[in-house]
Design a protein around this motif. Sequence first.
Motif, mmCIF file in Angstrom:
data_model
loop_
_atom_site.group_PDB
_atom_site.id
_atom_site.type_symbol
_atom_site.label_atom_id
_atom_site.label_comp_id
_atom_site.label_asym_id
_atom_site.label_seq_id
_atom_site.Cartn_x
_atom_site.Cartn_y
_atom_site.Cartn_z
ATOM 1 N N THR A 190 0.851 -1.185 0.000
ATOM 2 C CA THR A 190 0.000 0.000 0.000
ATOM 3 C C THR A 190 0.888 1.237 0.000
ATOM 4 N N PHE A 191 0.753 2.074 -1.021
ATOM 5 C CA PHE A 191 1.460 3.343 -1.104
ATOM 6 C C PHE A 191 0.425 4.450 -1.271
ATOM 7 N N ASP A 192 0.402 5.395 -0.339
ATOM 8 C CA ASP A 192 -0.521 6.533 -0.394
ATOM 9 C C ASP A 192 -1.974 6.080 -0.566
ATOM 10 N N GLY A 193 -2.357 5.049 0.173
ATOM 11 C CA GLY A 193 -3.734 4.590 0.178
ATOM 12 C C GLY A 193 -4.129 3.690 -0.974
ATOM 13 N N GLN A 194 -3.220 3.452 -1.918
ATOM 14 C CA GLN A 194 -3.506 2.588 -3.064
ATOM 15 C C GLN A 194 -2.692 1.301 -2.945
ATOM 16 N N ASP A 195 -3.341 0.163 -3.167
ATOM 17 C CA ASP A 195 -2.643 -1.112 -3.145
ATOM 18 C C ASP A 195 -2.085 -1.422 -4.537
ATOM 19 N N TYR A 196 -0.846 -1.930 -4.556
ATOM 20 C CA TYR A 196 -0.156 -2.249 -5.806
ATOM 21 C C TYR A 196 0.293 -3.709 -5.800
ATOM 22 N N PHE A 197 0.104 -4.353 -6.931
ATOM 23 C CA PHE A 197 0.489 -5.740 -7.149
ATOM 24 C C PHE A 197 1.712 -5.729 -8.057
ATOM 25 N N ILE A 198 2.839 -6.216 -7.554
ATOM 26 C CA ILE A 198 4.103 -6.172 -8.281
ATOM 27 C C ILE A 198 4.534 -7.609 -8.583
ATOM 28 N N PHE A 199 4.856 -7.896 -9.842
ATOM 29 C CA PHE A 199 5.160 -9.266 -10.229
ATOM 30 C C PHE A 199 5.967 -9.268 -11.526
ATOM 31 N N HIS A 200 6.359 -10.448 -11.970
ATOM 32 C CA HIS A 200 6.994 -10.540 -13.290
ATOM 33 C C HIS A 200 6.126 -11.386 -14.200
ATOM 34 N N ALA A 201 6.238 -11.115 -15.512
ATOM 35 C CA ALA A 201 5.466 -11.844 -16.511
ATOM 36 C C ALA A 201 6.341 -12.050 -17.745
ATOM 37 N N TYR A 202 6.095 -13.151 -18.456
ATOM 38 C CA TYR A 202 6.901 -13.511 -19.618
ATOM 39 C C TYR A 202 6.240 -12.974 -20.885
ATOM 40 N N ASP A 203 6.979 -12.154 -21.619
ATOM 41 C CA ASP A 203 6.434 -11.382 -22.730
ATOM 42 C C ASP A 203 6.670 -12.101 -24.062
ATOM 43 N N MET A 204 5.584 -12.575 -24.690
ATOM 44 C CA MET A 204 5.694 -13.266 -25.968
ATOM 45 C C MET A 204 6.132 -12.336 -27.093
ATOM 46 N N GLN A 205 5.937 -11.017 -26.911
ATOM 47 C CA GLN A 205 6.375 -10.077 -27.938
ATOM 48 C C GLN A 205 7.858 -9.726 -27.792
ATOM 49 N N ASP A 206 8.504 -10.325 -26.793
ATOM 50 C CA ASP A 206 9.940 -10.111 -26.608
ATOM 51 C C ASP A 206 10.605 -11.451 -26.272
ATOM 52 N N ASN A 207 10.283 -12.468 -27.086
ATOM 53 C CA ASN A 207 10.921 -13.791 -26.980
ATOM 54 C C ASN A 207 10.777 -14.421 -25.602
ATOM 55 N N GLY A 208 9.669 -14.126 -24.921
ATOM 56 C CA GLY A 208 9.396 -14.751 -23.632
ATOM 57 C C GLY A 208 10.226 -14.230 -22.479
ATOM 58 N N ARG A 209 10.820 -13.043 -22.624
ATOM 59 C CA ARG A 209 11.644 -12.498 -21.546
ATOM 60 C C ARG A 209 10.778 -12.032 -20.377
ATOM 61 N N PRO A 210 11.284 -12.141 -19.140
ATOM 62 C CA PRO A 210 10.506 -11.726 -17.961
ATOM 63 C C PRO A 210 10.525 -10.212 -17.792
ATOM 64 N N LYS A 211 9.349 -9.618 -17.646
ATOM 65 C CA LYS A 211 9.226 -8.163 -17.526
ATOM 66 C C LYS A 211 8.576 -7.783 -16.191
ATOM 67 N N LEU A 212 8.944 -6.611 -15.710
ATOM 68 C CA LEU A 212 8.328 -6.058 -14.518
ATOM 69 C C LEU A 212 6.908 -5.588 -14.829
ATOM 70 N N LYS A 213 5.955 -5.985 -13.979
ATOM 71 C CA LYS A 213 4.574 -5.527 -14.096
ATOM 72 C C LYS A 213 4.118 -4.978 -12.750
ATOM 73 N N ILE A 214 3.460 -3.840 -12.785
ATOM 74 C CA ILE A 214 2.892 -3.220 -11.585
ATOM 75 C C ILE A 214 1.453 -2.856 -11.888
ATOM 76 N N SER A 215 0.522 -3.430 -11.128
ATOM 77 C CA SER A 215 -0.906 -3.181 -11.331
ATOM 78 C C SER A 215 -1.537 -2.703 -10.034
ATOM 79 N N THR A 216 -2.583 -1.904 -10.143
ATOM 80 C CA THR A 216 -3.334 -1.513 -8.953
ATOM 81 C C THR A 216 -4.264 -2.650 -8.542
ATOM 82 N N VAL A 217 -4.635 -2.647 -7.274
ATOM 83 C CA VAL A 217 -5.489 -3.696 -6.717
ATOM 84 C C VAL A 217 -6.727 -3.065 -6.097
#
Length: 335
Positions: free
Chosen positions: A290-317
């Motif tokens: 929780t930052f400034d009252g907003q919850d954030y979901f931080i994770f990695h995901a494998y990007d098929m548009q970049d040969n399956g490389r793991p990318k940083l993803k940050i989403s609100t919850v």
Amino acid sequence: MCKLPVFRLLLAIICLFAVGSTRAQSDIRVHDPVAIRQGDTYYLFCTGRGISVWSSPDLENWTKQAAVFEHAPDWTQSIVPGFRNHIWAPDISYHDGQYYLYYSISAFGKNTSAIGVATNATLDPESPDFKWQDHGMVIQSIPNRDLWNAIDPNLAVDEEGAAWLSFGSFWGGLKLFKLADNRLQPAQPQEWHTIAKRERDPLEEDDRAGQAALEAPFIFQKNGYYYLFASYDYCCRGAESTYKVKVGRSKDIRGPYLDKDGNRMDQGGGSIVLEGNEQWPGLGHNSIYTFDGQDYFIFHAYDMQDNGRPKLKISTVGWDEDGWPVVDQRGLVTR
């Protein structure tokens, strides 16, 4: 054949990953990201040589910082002979004037593993007080002795202020134990709990991971509950990754953690929070803050548009009417 363009390409690659370089969130390659904020700056820690570190003023633009450990801590060689400083799945927290950084060392595919911890008075590398002090091993798993794997730590605090460390990958599932007041070793007498697991063939050799693909616990307190997030199925296979995140919750940090249907996570339960699609076939190893009252979901995901490389993803919850997490998936739609 002129070699100058090749040299320039190599130089560009070196600069891209160099300390001090700044990149947009969507371009950062990470595994197992965790974050914390000090003052106006966010710090991201993730798997990498010596533990990779990034900083950001806004969770969007990230600057590469020096690794935590220039060389592998000496104690790691007695656990994993020949360990080359590629440290997995850190966890960062703050307590009583110190930042606590838990981290994993392991032999790939085995439970020859251990969790260590280092502390620092500040995360600002420009501060005269900046210095990581390693305190060595917190806990160790040994093949043919332990049916659990000492990696993927996450610290959580209960309502009484006691600190607990969850961890685990494959084998007998995810574990939780109480830490001593100094947060550097288990409390005495020791108190352990199994908080999540999957079925595993009891005839499989104990020193192999088997098929019980479950790891990366993260406990988050919200709405009067402790929410246990965990990653199921397989990471680290690029386009073939099947990683997904499930959740359960409990009124007691020790569990049992129940999913939306009332199934216990220590008996194979868990409700889906996020799973892959055609562009992002696998995603997981999340943290949540929780930052400034907003919850954030931080994770990695494998990007098929970049040969399956793991990318940083940050989403609100957000949270539904029954108090279950709903992660914004707009960053996971086809571009």
